[in-house]
Design a protein around this motif. Structure first.
Motif: not given
Length: 380
Positions: A87-93, A129-143, A172-174
């Motif tokens: 959530a914080t990562m998405g807000a930052a991006v 792994r799940r948390l890592f994916g959720e953080i990357v996904r949040a950044a990619v979607r916000a960007a 990260a690729e996925a």
């Protein structure tokens, strides 16, 4: 003088061509706007700012907001983000997008510092792994709305028994990262020993649709060419090798272009670079803080040159530009670049057990955000 024999690989980070395929690694207390400008004068590439924490950015911490200063000449503006909460990562991006703060986002999952890993952050996090994916996904979607490319940097793993890099690369690729970078050491190694470049080669075989960049033990242009030749990686990430040697990027540009690598600078030429570094830091911080910030660079710049211990000590305590000028005038400007100036520099330390939260290794699928791991300061 070295001559390159390897054709340069093509590297794109989203819409941006990176030619030569060279990235300046974010380094805490080092890769501020002054150092990036200095390095950028010597060659093209991608120059990444110091690590910015997503929470500090969202809360507009004053120090953090000053750290995201970019020079008008920097294109693309590259920001590294650290975060443990999707959530914080998405807000930052989203903030970066809405306020046009950067053109490229690199995500940090490689920090081995105990104060970070003991709370589940940095190099500890890809184990989840799940948390890592959720953080990357949040950044990619916000960007996505702004077309800002997101890249991800990580280490081999926590230690030899808990490697995470192949899963991290796949995830990260996925999730839509446009490139991944591997520092080929575990968190337990920190910066000690030798980087395992064979891991970069394995990651390159595992991640096939986006570029894979290699990081670790690049101290010369020849090292960079050898890494590409041995691993097949699409580009290199340079960290400690450029400390006190911003002209390394000139050497890298020549090497990847198949041209002779220039000889190292004389002490007089190094003095000119050192003085310019002081000016750029003064412009960013003011003279007092800027010159004091330069002190940490002195031993790196003067490494191997015939400079007496008393003079070195005075350089390490310099306080004003006038004092710096006096010290630079006392150097032997004709001294040639020393053969032993190459090789490892900066922090190395020794391997150590990675401190983790209690029970951290019990369940890699646990997506619970680690308590207290969001940092309110940037820079590592």
């Amino acid at each position: 003088m070295e001559t390159a024999t390897l054709a340069k690989p093509a590297l794109r980070i989203g819409p941006y061509a990176v030619d030569p395929p060279v990235v300046l690694a974010p380094m805490a207390g080092i890769t501020n706007v002054a150092f990036r400008r200095l390095c950028g004068q010597y060659g093209a590439g991608l120059y990444v700012c110091e690590m910015i924490t997503s929470r500090a950015l969202v809360e507009r911490d004053a120090t953090t907001m000053h750290m995201i200063t970019f020079d008008p000449s920097e294109q693309p503006r590259s920001m590294q983000l650290y975060g443990v909460d999707p959530a914080t990562m998405g807000a930052a991006v989203r903030m970066i997008v809405e306020e046009n703060l950067a053109d490229h986002i690199d995500m940090n999952f490689g920090c081995p510092v105990p104060k970070v890993t003991r709370k589940g952050g940095g190099a500890a996090l890809p184990f989840k792994r799940r948390l890592f994916g959720e953080i990357v996904r949040a950044a990619v979607r916000a960007a996505e709305p702004a077309g800002i490319p997101v890249t991800v940097k990580f280490r081999i793993g926590i230690n030899d028994e808990h490697t995470t890099y192949l899963d991290a690369g796949r995830i990260a690729e996925a999730e839509g990262a446009v490139a991944v970078a591997l520092h080929a050491r575990t968190a337990a190694q920190r910066y000690s020993g030798q980087a395992d470049w064979s891991a970069i080669a394995r990651l390159k075989e595992h991640v096939t649709s986006i570029p894979v960049l290699g990081n670790g033990d690049i101290f010369s242009a020849a090292d960079a060419l050898r890494m590409v030749a041995e691993t097949g990686c699409d580009g290199v990430v340079v960290g400690r090798g450029c400390l006190g040697r911003p002209w390394l990027f000139r050497d890298l540009q020549a090497a990847f272009a198949g041209q002779p690598v220039p000889d190292g600078p004389s002490l007089g030429e190094v003095a000119v670079v050192l003085r310019q570094h002081a000016e750029l830091l003064t412009e960013h911080y003011g003279e007092d803080k800027g010159v004091r910030d330069l002190r940490k660079h002195m031993a790196w710049y003067l490494r191997g040159f015939p400079v007496g211990s008393e003079l070195r000590q005075r350089f390490a305590m310099v306080s004003t530009l006038t004092e710096l000028d006096d010290l630079l005038g006392g150097l032997d400007h004709t001294a040639e670049f020393p053969a032993d100036a190459d090789g490892p520099r900066g922090r190395q330390g020794s391997p150590a057990k990675v401190v983790l939260p209690e029970g951290w290794l019990n369940d890699p699928e646990d997506a619970t955000v680690p308590a207290g791991a969001e940092l309110m300061h940037s820079g590592g």
